[in-house]
Design a protein around this motif. Structure first.
Motif, PDB file in Angstrom:
ATOM      1  N   PRO A   1      -0.274  23.331 -87.475  1.00  0.00           N
ATOM      2  CA  PRO A   1      -0.203  22.671 -86.171  1.00  0.00           C
ATOM      3  C   PRO A   1      -1.039  23.432 -85.154  1.00  0.00           C
ATOM      4  O   PRO A   1      -1.347  24.614 -85.334  1.00  0.00           O
ATOM      5  CB  PRO A   1       1.293  22.737 -85.837  1.00  0.00           C
TER       6      PRO A   1
ATOM      7  N   LYS B   1      -2.994  21.724 -92.483  1.00  0.00           N
ATOM      8  CA  LYS B   1      -1.540  21.663 -92.364  1.00  0.00           C
ATOM      9  C   LYS B   1      -1.021  22.545 -91.230  1.00  0.00           C
ATOM     10  O   LYS B   1       0.181  22.584 -90.988  1.00  0.00           O
ATOM     11  CB  LYS B   1      -0.893  22.095 -93.681  1.00  0.00           C
TER      12      LYS B   1
ATOM     13  N   GLY C   1       3.987  15.279 -85.080  1.00  0.00           N
ATOM     14  CA  GLY C   1       2.748  15.510 -85.809  1.00  0.00           C
ATOM     15  C   GLY C   1       2.393  14.357 -86.727  1.00  0.00           C
ATOM     16  O   GLY C   1       1.273  13.849 -86.720  1.00  0.00           O
TER      17      GLY C   1
ATOM     18  N   TYR D   1      -2.920  18.828 -85.279  1.00  0.00           N
ATOM     19  CA  TYR D   1      -3.210  19.869 -86.266  1.00  0.00           C
ATOM     20  C   TYR D   1      -4.627  20.413 -86.092  1.00  0.00           C
ATOM     21  O   TYR D   1      -5.495  19.747 -85.533  1.00  0.00           O
ATOM     22  CB  TYR D   1      -3.060  19.305 -87.686  1.00  0.00           C
TER      23      TYR D   1
END
Length: 407
Positions: free
Chosen positions: A95, A93, A193, A62
């Motif tokens: 990516p 938040k 993630g 991220y």
């Protein structure tokens, strides 16, 4: 009275405006960086350049935002100065594949399992030009799993990105996305993630996952086994950021993906084939040997997915398990949210240090092998296996990782 034709034209105009607005937001130029000067007012501009440089080289996980300038030091040298910064960053938040600028991204709070990075950044300023020469960051959870459970016993744990149980849930979600989307090509997992795991008294363990999928060369509806599909070149492939929710009792509950356009949209010429590239960021799923999975057939082709399928997605606020999850007396097992991963003893571990998964009997297949997550050339041996760390700059030479034997 408004005619039907006028109403239709108005609706079409509004639709065009919405599309244009979306394009503007997606393609908005990055904010202009202020010049870094060798004077007392250098800290803000230097910190902004440092975070910009970190995000430019951070090709996994991220994006990060500046939280605080802890310390800065400037030394005058001939024709300029050197600057040393100590910064606190917060994971956003967004990516790394998102076209959104990091300063426009939302950060997580502690209940959403916030991640921070303490960074030391070195910068050289000469003839009015600033260059980030070095950074070294310690990426960690703001609160460890143990600290979080003391505050909120029912809240989910952050588990390793290569957790076999978490990967099983993600593989199911990727398969479901390929079945129900209207994409022209198959997609495969590029990276995980984050994975949060908790306990539901009615469904057992649950896994709330975030991951990135990448477009492959395999056309949707072809009879090619997905295991044989290679991703398109990083600049020519579309990517998608996905969230999924999976329970042991009921299986996959939801998967929702946001697709991003390819960076290179140049059409291929007559008879020209897609170039072959090695994707440096591809994360491969562990798959025991055996008959290859059957190809996924799809009747349509397009560029996205239907409005919805399956059950509606749960809340991804990260504040805990779904409303009907309760009973921490039967809570999830302990997960290593921090501490060093197993290393230096042969092939990477897949489950509790037991080595690679056993091979099932059957004809050999092309295996997708998932080693311990190490996006920094194996340099960060003690990084949290549940996180995507910021890699140092300059990046060291890759370490040798023994090859796993295949049947």
């Amino acid at each position: 009275m408004v005619s039907a034709v006028s109403l239709l034209c108005t609706m079409k105009a509004l639709h065009v405006l919405v599309l244009l607005a979306s394009v503007v937001l997606l393609c908005r130029a990055s904010p202009v960086l202020e010049p870094v000067m060798c004077n007392e007012d250098h800290s803000a501009a230097a910190a902004r350049l440092a975070v910009h440089d970190i995000n430019e080289h951070h090709k996994h996980g991220y994006k990060f935002q500046l939280s605080e300038i802890k310390e800065n030091k400037m030394d005058k040298v001939e024709e300029g100065c050197t600057i040393e910064l100590h910064l606190d960053l917060l994971e956003t938040k967004c990516p790394s594949i998102s076209p959104k600028h990091f300063e426009d991204c939302e950060t997580r709070d502690e209940s959403q399992r916030a991640v921070m990075a303490n960074c030391t950044v070195m910068m050289a300023v000469k003839d009015g030009n600033a260059d980030v020469t070095k950074n070294d960051c310690d990426t960690r959870l703001v609160k460890t799993n143990s600290e979080m459970h003391r505050i909120c016993p029912d809240c989910p744990s952050m588990i390793p990105l290569n957790s076999p149980e978490g990967l099983k849930a993600i593989e199911t979600a990727v398969h479901e996305e390929n079945i129900n989307s209207t994409n022209e090509h198959f997609y495969i997992l590029q990276e995980v993630g984050r994975v949060k795991s908790g306990w539901m008294s009615s469904q057992g363990m649950y896994y709330s996952s975030e991951f990135v999928i990448v477009e492959t060369h395999c056309p949707m509806g072809s009879r090619i086994a997905i295991e044989a599909c290679d991703p398109l070149c990083p600049d020519r492939a579309r990517h998608a950021f996905c969230r999924s929710f999976y329970t042991q009792g009921a299986g996959l509950q939801s998967v929702d993906c946001e697709y991003y356009p390819a960076l290179n949209k140049t059409a291929l010429g007559p008879g020209e084939k897609e170039p072959q590239c090695k994707n440096p960021h591809l994360m491969l799923l562990p798959r025991p040997a055996g008959p290859p999975s059957p190809p996924v057939h799809h009747p349509s082709a397009g560029g996205g997915r239907p409005p919805s399928h399956g059950h509606g997605p749960p809340s991804f606020a990260g504040s805990g398990p779904p409303p009907h999850a309760h009973g921490h007396g039967q809570g999830p097992p302990s997960f290593p949210g921090s501490g060093p991963p197993p290393h230096g003893q042969g092939p990477p571990s897949f489950a509790g240090g037991q080595g690679p998964p056993p091979h099932a009997k059957g004809p050999p297949t092309r295996e997708r092998v998932l080693p311990f997550i190490s996006p920094c050339n194996g340099f960060l041996a003690y990084s949290d296996p549940a996180l995507n760390p910021i890699c140092p700059k300059p990046l060291p030479e890759p370490r040798h990782i023994p090859k796993l034997e295949r049947s």
